[in-house]
Scaffold this active site. Structure first.
Site, PDB file in Angstrom:
ATOM      1  N   HIS A  45       0.832  -1.195   0.000  1.00 16.18           N
ATOM      2  CA  HIS A  45       0.000   0.000   0.000  1.00 16.18           C
ATOM      3  C   HIS A  45       0.872   1.252   0.000  1.00 16.18           C
ATOM      4  O   HIS A  45       1.586   1.532   0.973  1.00 16.18           O
ATOM      5  CB  HIS A  45      -0.901  -0.034   1.245  1.00 16.18           C
ATOM      6  CG  HIS A  45      -1.982   1.003   1.236  1.00 16.18           C
ATOM      7  ND1 HIS A  45      -2.860   1.162   2.289  1.00 16.18           N
ATOM      8  CD2 HIS A  45      -2.344   1.928   0.309  1.00 16.18           C
ATOM      9  CE1 HIS A  45      -3.695   2.150   2.009  1.00 16.18           C
ATOM     10  NE2 HIS A  45      -3.401   2.627   0.809  1.00 16.18           N
ATOM     11  N   LYS A 251      32.637   0.812  -9.676  1.00 19.80           N
ATOM     12  CA  LYS A 251      32.279   0.673  -8.261  1.00 19.80           C
ATOM     13  C   LYS A 251      33.404   1.290  -7.436  1.00 19.80           C
ATOM     14  O   LYS A 251      34.547   0.828  -7.498  1.00 19.80           O
ATOM     15  CB  LYS A 251      32.078  -0.781  -7.866  1.00 19.80           C
ATOM     16  CG  LYS A 251      31.595  -0.913  -6.426  1.00 19.80           C
ATOM     17  CD  LYS A 251      31.458  -2.354  -5.989  1.00 19.80           C
ATOM     18  CE  LYS A 251      30.833  -2.405  -4.604  1.00 19.80           C
ATOM     19  NZ  LYS A 251      31.520  -1.570  -3.621  1.00 19.80           N
ATOM     20  N   ASP A 253      35.239   2.569  -3.833  1.00 20.53           N
ATOM     21  CA  ASP A 253      35.477   1.993  -2.515  1.00 20.53           C
ATOM     22  C   ASP A 253      35.561   3.128  -1.503  1.00 20.53           C
ATOM     23  O   ASP A 253      36.631   3.685  -1.260  1.00 20.53           O
ATOM     24  CB  ASP A 253      36.790   1.195  -2.548  1.00 20.53           C
ATOM     25  CG  ASP A 253      36.985   0.346  -1.310  1.00 20.53           C
ATOM     26  OD1 ASP A 253      36.037   0.235  -0.516  1.00 20.53           O
ATOM     27  OD2 ASP A 253      38.091  -0.203  -1.140  1.00 20.53           O
ATOM     28  N   PHE A 649      15.999 -39.937 -12.008  1.00 19.54           N
ATOM     29  CA  PHE A 649      16.041 -38.521 -12.412  1.00 19.54           C
ATOM     30  C   PHE A 649      17.362 -37.956 -11.935  1.00 19.54           C
ATOM     31  O   PHE A 649      17.652 -37.960 -10.739  1.00 19.54           O
ATOM     32  CB  PHE A 649      14.873 -37.751 -11.799  1.00 19.54           C
ATOM     33  CG  PHE A 649      14.776 -36.329 -12.281  1.00 19.54           C
ATOM     34  CD1 PHE A 649      14.001 -35.985 -13.374  1.00 19.54           C
ATOM     35  CD2 PHE A 649      15.470 -35.316 -11.639  1.00 19.54           C
ATOM     36  CE1 PHE A 649      13.905 -34.681 -13.815  1.00 19.54           C
ATOM     37  CE2 PHE A 649      15.391 -33.998 -12.074  1.00 19.54           C
ATOM     38  CZ  PHE A 649      14.604 -33.690 -13.167  1.00 19.54           C
ATOM     39  N   HIS A 695      15.051 -32.792 -19.750  1.00 17.68           N
ATOM     40  CA  HIS A 695      14.422 -31.611 -19.157  1.00 17.68           C
ATOM     41  C   HIS A 695      15.422 -30.467 -19.233  1.00 17.68           C
ATOM     42  O   HIS A 695      16.544 -30.580 -18.740  1.00 17.68           O
ATOM     43  CB  HIS A 695      14.044 -31.876 -17.694  1.00 17.68           C
ATOM     44  CG  HIS A 695      13.087 -33.018 -17.512  1.00 17.68           C
ATOM     45  ND1 HIS A 695      11.746 -32.826 -17.265  1.00 17.68           N
ATOM     46  CD2 HIS A 695      13.278 -34.366 -17.543  1.00 17.68           C
ATOM     47  CE1 HIS A 695      11.154 -33.997 -17.142  1.00 17.68           C
ATOM     48  NE2 HIS A 695      12.061 -34.954 -17.313  1.00 17.68           N
ATOM     49  N   ASP A 715      -1.969 -28.545 -17.181  1.00 22.53           N
ATOM     50  CA  ASP A 715      -2.107 -29.943 -16.765  1.00 22.53           C
ATOM     51  C   ASP A 715      -3.594 -30.285 -16.701  1.00 22.53           C
ATOM     52  O   ASP A 715      -4.314 -29.762 -15.845  1.00 22.53           O
ATOM     53  CB  ASP A 715      -1.453 -30.129 -15.396  1.00 22.53           C
ATOM     54  CG  ASP A 715      -1.409 -31.585 -14.974  1.00 22.53           C
ATOM     55  OD1 ASP A 715      -1.770 -32.449 -15.786  1.00 22.53           O
ATOM     56  OD2 ASP A 715      -1.028 -31.847 -13.819  1.00 22.53           O
ATOM     57  N   ASP A 802      -0.078 -24.182 -14.210  1.00 18.68           N
ATOM     58  CA  ASP A 802       1.206 -24.277 -13.525  1.00 18.68           C
ATOM     59  C   ASP A 802       2.212 -23.313 -14.164  1.00 18.68           C
ATOM     60  O   ASP A 802       2.528 -23.425 -15.346  1.00 18.68           O
ATOM     61  CB  ASP A 802       1.731 -25.716 -13.613  1.00 18.68           C
ATOM     62  CG  ASP A 802       2.990 -25.926 -12.785  1.00 18.68           C
ATOM     63  OD1 ASP A 802       3.406 -24.991 -12.072  1.00 18.68           O
ATOM     64  OD2 ASP A 802       3.557 -27.035 -12.856  1.00 18.68           O
ATOM     65  N   ARG A 819       9.046 -39.526 -24.081  1.00 16.45           N
ATOM     66  CA  ARG A 819       8.514 -39.746 -22.743  1.00 16.45           C
ATOM     67  C   ARG A 819       8.443 -41.244 -22.473  1.00 16.45           C
ATOM     68  O   ARG A 819       8.275 -42.057 -23.392  1.00 16.45           O
ATOM     69  CB  ARG A 819       7.128 -39.112 -22.571  1.00 16.45           C
ATOM     70  CG  ARG A 819       7.049 -37.635 -22.918  1.00 16.45           C
ATOM     71  CD  ARG A 819       8.062 -36.780 -22.148  1.00 16.45           C
ATOM     72  NE  ARG A 819       7.917 -36.848 -20.708  1.00 16.45           N
ATOM     73  CZ  ARG A 819       7.163 -36.027 -19.974  1.00 16.45           C
ATOM     74  NH1 ARG A 819       6.473 -35.062 -20.570  1.00 16.45           N
ATOM     75  NH2 ARG A 819       7.118 -36.141 -18.665  1.00 16.45           N
ATOM     76  N   ALA A 820       8.538 -41.610 -21.215  1.00 18.56           N
ATOM     77  CA  ALA A 820       8.565 -43.024 -20.821  1.00 18.56           C
ATOM     78  C   ALA A 820       7.143 -43.568 -20.730  1.00 18.56           C
ATOM     79  O   ALA A 820       6.660 -43.966 -19.663  1.00 18.56           O
ATOM     80  CB  ALA A 820       9.290 -43.177 -19.500  1.00 18.56           C
TER      81      ALA A 820
END
Length: 873
Positions: A45, A251, A253, A649, A695, A715, A802, A819-820
């Site tokens: 807020h 940067k 110091d 996996f 993946h 899904d 998802d 895919r298995a």
């Protein structure tokens, strides 16, 4: 609770608001209370000051607390929470701008929402009455156990403390309000407060301040208070910045300082609010001569060494005549105009124009108009601490923000002085020999070693005199060593050190004393390390090696390198953190056919498909798949004994041959070596390991903190493909409205993935905020068939929206990956015209690949060429 009692509790809420003018819900619009779980929300807020409103559903209303600093995941951070009026339950979904002249005027974003219960369950009313609520929050950003404890009344309002309990969800090194600033409803990040006399605000939608502004306050301290606090940078790694989106500055110091000038009067103070005018009088005098009527500038006080570099140690000894300068790097206010809402690039342009007419000891920070890789090389060459990467489109916000990134080339750390070891030289009894130092962890201060070098004789004497006044018998560190000659002191002073690296047991290697820091408080000194990008859980505690969110391509001898153009036979790469050693034995890359072993092993029993069939499939698809997977970390699902047996996996595979290119990637607390599928041979090696399903990360090296696309994973629920198509096409239409191209593909099983390609420079936080906002829109429009509820038993048979993969380190099934499942289906790229109720995703199988490619070609390839920017807000 009876209706009359509820109305009575909401009377205060009603009398404070004019519901003909404010979009906030009137109490009559109350929603029914669900039976399963009470809700909680947090509103971000931007009213008189930006704060966070926590609301818990208790007794049919939302009991509310205003938390000025917002929630913290660190149990040691006990945040003030002032109880305010109860709100109707319908307020849980409110988000919008409250008119400036109304109570609470300003933007109110739905920053967090979820469900909660008490410990033990069902005790909310009783615990509220007692003044101690212990709750378990189940939200998108806040989870686990939390405490709300009433302390005392304050101005007629009950004052509470809100803090995280010590559980698995606690994090001491993660600022959730900084890392997750977005609304869970809209994805909006930026807020606008009310316009008030003397306060300048941006014109909505323009990003610019109004041309005419009210006169600034007479007193410079008032002007300084208006733009306070200073914006801070977050320690990061190079792959979080990009040349297209960031600008680079040196940067320095030194001491951070902000200067305000109004009507020839000035205020000059440190980040902690300490006055610097007397200590740095010459700099203050030069700043007062700026050719403006009123101004606020942000910068760094530095002292130069013999080579012209900023040196913090030189800044400690002003009496030695070290050349001091004030380096200005941002312009917050100029001639009555608040510039904080402008993009960095525009503020920088105005700053350079202002500083063009001033002389030393004032100077503008040096900007490096170089690619990031060359800027870092330049920083090392010139002996700087590092560079600051600033997003070109970012406003100036008074928080530690990911819009400013510290990229260090020399390790530095603030430490708390816990004690000292007397010098062994008998003739120098009035000096220290070394400092014992520490940093604050979740359970107190932790010892991180001794600092024995970097002192002058004067330093040793002054430190001994300073520390002897704070001697104590009990060490402040929770893990203080025993049987030591250390003289323990109270943790009152902070020092700056440089060092080479953190050791595995969490100590400083080769630390060198730089000086004391009067601008830092001991309680704020924590181990500084690159913050994880959104959603990646950082290593807890102080006894771990520092996390490095980077990756290097370790291309072994003989590996082809398409990206570098180098021929086989070049020297192998090395994993980060490893010292160079003996070269590994090398051998030539084998022919593709030679990679296959035990090709007759059956992997899909019902269809009789063998390892040789899988090998041939990946050989055929390699020209389309390797451009997607190159330089991208992978996880693999392996079925060495076939899909009827248990699978595995894995992120890292054993037995990787020397010729195979790899990526060494830092995960939570450890580095893992991923196979880098840069060519067909690498893909076929995985196929021979029975890695059926691949993946892939959403980002690739060396920019692992920058996702290449946003992913939506749909899904299906009980109604299967029919509802999925309806949701997918609604999502496609919404993305089209936003001017974004999207690309669908089957998951290879029941679901559908929708990918939105991105231009370089996006962060995971921004991708997640965008995906979350679109999922919320879908849920609101199609709530009868789609939900964002993770719990399967709470979905009620609806499709699951998802978006959880939009986090560094999370993965999505790669296109064309098998895919298995019997029949060996693959994740098939689609054209949107194919996403209809008639589409059967199981028709895309190993045996139909060639037919599919002959019919439509590679539908995923165009996605790799699309570079687009997510809309703001």
């Amino acid at each position: 609770m009876k209706t009359s009692e509820t109305e009575k509790r909401l009377q205060r809420y009603r009398t404070k608001r004019d519901f003909l003018r404010t979009p906030e819900p009137a109490p009559e619009a109350m929603a029914s209370t669900p039976a399963d779980a009470a809700i909680f929300v947090v509103h971000k807020h931007d009213a008189t000051r930006l704060h966070y409103d926590l609301r818990l559903e208790i007794g049919g209303v939302l009991v509310s607390w205003a938390i000025p600093k917002g929630p913290s995941l660190d149990p040691a951070q006990k945040r003030l929470a002032v109880q305010t009026e109860d709100h109707p339950r319908s307020y849980a979904d409110f988000e919008g701008h409250i008119p400036d002249d109304q109570y609470g005027g300003g933007d109110s974003l739905l920053w967090e929402s979820g469900t909660f219960d008490t410990v033990p369950p069902g005790q909310a009313d009783a615990q509220l009455a007692r003044g101690h609520l212990e709750v378990v929050l189940s939200g998108q950003k806040l989870q686990g156990r939390w405490h709300l404890i009433r302390t005392r009344p304050r101005g007629g309002k009950a004052q509470w403390l809100f803090f995280k309990a010590k559980d698995a969800e606690a994090r001491t090194d993660y600022d959730v309000t900084v890392e997750r600033p977005e609304s869970v409803k809209s994805g909006q990040v930026k807020t606008r407060g009310p316009r008030k006399p003397g306060v300048l605000r941006k014109k909505p939608g323009t990003g610019r301040a109004p041309a005419k502004a009210r006169r600034p306050p007479v007193k410079p301290q008032e002007l300084l208070d208006r733009v306070w606090p200073p914006m801070l940078a977050r320690l990061a790694v190079p792959d979080e910045a990009h040349d297209d989106t960031h600008a680079y500055e040196v940067k320095y110091d030194g001491f951070r300082a902000v200067f305000a000038l109004t009507h020839d009067k000035s205020a000059f103070q440190s980040r902690r609010g300490n006055d610097l005018s007397s200590r740095f009088g010459r700099l203050a005098a030069s700043l007062r001569a700026l050719p403006v009527s009123d101004v606020v500038v942000d910068g760094e006080i530095i002292a130069l060494d013999d080579k012209g570099r900023s040196n913090f140690q030189r800044l400690q000894h002003t009496e030695e005549g070290a050349e001091q300068r004030f380096v200005v790097f941002d312009l917050l206010w100029l001639n009555g105009e608040d510039l904080r809402g402008l993009p960095y690039e525009e503020r920088r342009a105005r700053l350079e124009k202002l500083m063009a007419s001033v002389d030393l000891p004032l100077q503008c920070s040096e900007r490096l108009r170089l690619p990031l890789s060359r800027a870092l090389v330049e920083a090392r060459r010139r002996g700087w601490e590092g560079i600051i990467a600033k997003r070109k489109d970012s406003p100036y916000t008074g928080t530690r923000s990911g819009d400013w990134l510290k990229l260090k080339v020399v390790a530095g750390q603030e430490v708390v002085i816990l004690g000292y070891l007397p010098i062994k030289n008998a003739r120098a009894k009035s000096e220290i020999g070394a400092l014992r130092v520490g940093v604050r962890g979740q359970d107190g201060f932790h010892d991180v070693g001794k600092v024995g070098t970097g002192y002058s004789t004067q330093d040793r004497r002054e430190l001994r005199w300073l520390l002897d006044a704070t001697r104590t018998k009990k060490p402040a560190a929770v893990d203080a060593p025993t049987n030591t000659d250390t003289v323990w002191v109270k943790p009152k002073y902070v020092a700056q050190v440089r060092f080479t690296e953190w050791t595995r047991d969490g100590r400083l290697r080769h630390p060198v004393f730089q000086g004391l820091r009067s601008d830092k408080r001991p309680r704020d000194v924590v181990r500084e390390q690159p913050a994880p990008t959104e959603g990646a859980r950082a290593t807890r505690g102080v006894r771990r090696a520092p996390a490095q969110a980077s990756a290097r391509t370790a291309t072994r001898r003989g590996a082809s390198s398409r990206t570098s153009g180098k021929a086989p036979g070049k020297a192998p790469g090395k994993a980060p953190g490893k010292a160079p050693g003996k070269a590994r034995p090398t051998r030539a890359k084998p022919d593709a056919e030679a990679l296959l072993t035990h090709g007759d092993r059956v992997l899909f029993p019902d269809s009789g498909l063998t390892k040789a069939d899988v090998f041939a499939y990946y050989r055929d698809v390699a020209p389309r798949l390797t451009p997607v997977l190159a330089d991208r970390p992978l996880a693999h699902q392996q079925w060495p004994a076939g899909i009827a047996a248990p699978g595995f996996f894995r992120h890292e595979l054993s037995g990787i041959p020397p010729w195979l290119p790899t990526l060494c990637v830092r995960h939570e607390g450890k580095s893992l070596r991923h196979v880098n599928v840069k060519d067909t041979e690498a893909l076929l090696w995985l196929a021979n390991q029975s890695a059926l399903t691949l993946h892939m990360w959403l980002s690739h090296a060396p920019r692992l903190a920058q996702p290449d696309f946003v992913v939506f994973d749909l899904d299906p629920g009980d109604n299967g493909w029919k509802d999925l198509v309806k949701v997918a096409r609604r999502l496609h239409a919404r993305l089209d409205e936003l001017g974004l191209q999207s690309f669908p593909k089957t998951s290879g099983k029941r679901g559908l993935h929708v990918l939105v390609p991105l231009a370089p420079g996006h962060t995971y936080a921004r991708a997640m905020a965008f995906a979350t906002a679109r999922a919320a829109e879908l849920e609101e429009a199609l709530g009868d068939i789609a939900t964002t509820e993770r719990s399967i038993h709470k979905r009620g048979g609806r499709l699951y929206l998802d978006v959880g993969q939009n986090v560094r380190g999370k993965t999505v099934v790669a296109p064309y990956s098998l895919r298995a499942v019997e029949g060996a289906p693959f994740s098939a790229p689609l054209d949107w015209s194919e996403v209809t109720a008639r589409l059967d995703p199981h028709r895309f199988r190993l045996k139909t690949l060639r037919k599919r490619l002959d019919a439509v070609g590679d539908l995923f390839a165009p996605m790799l060429r699309v570079k687009q920017t997510l809309p703001a807000g």
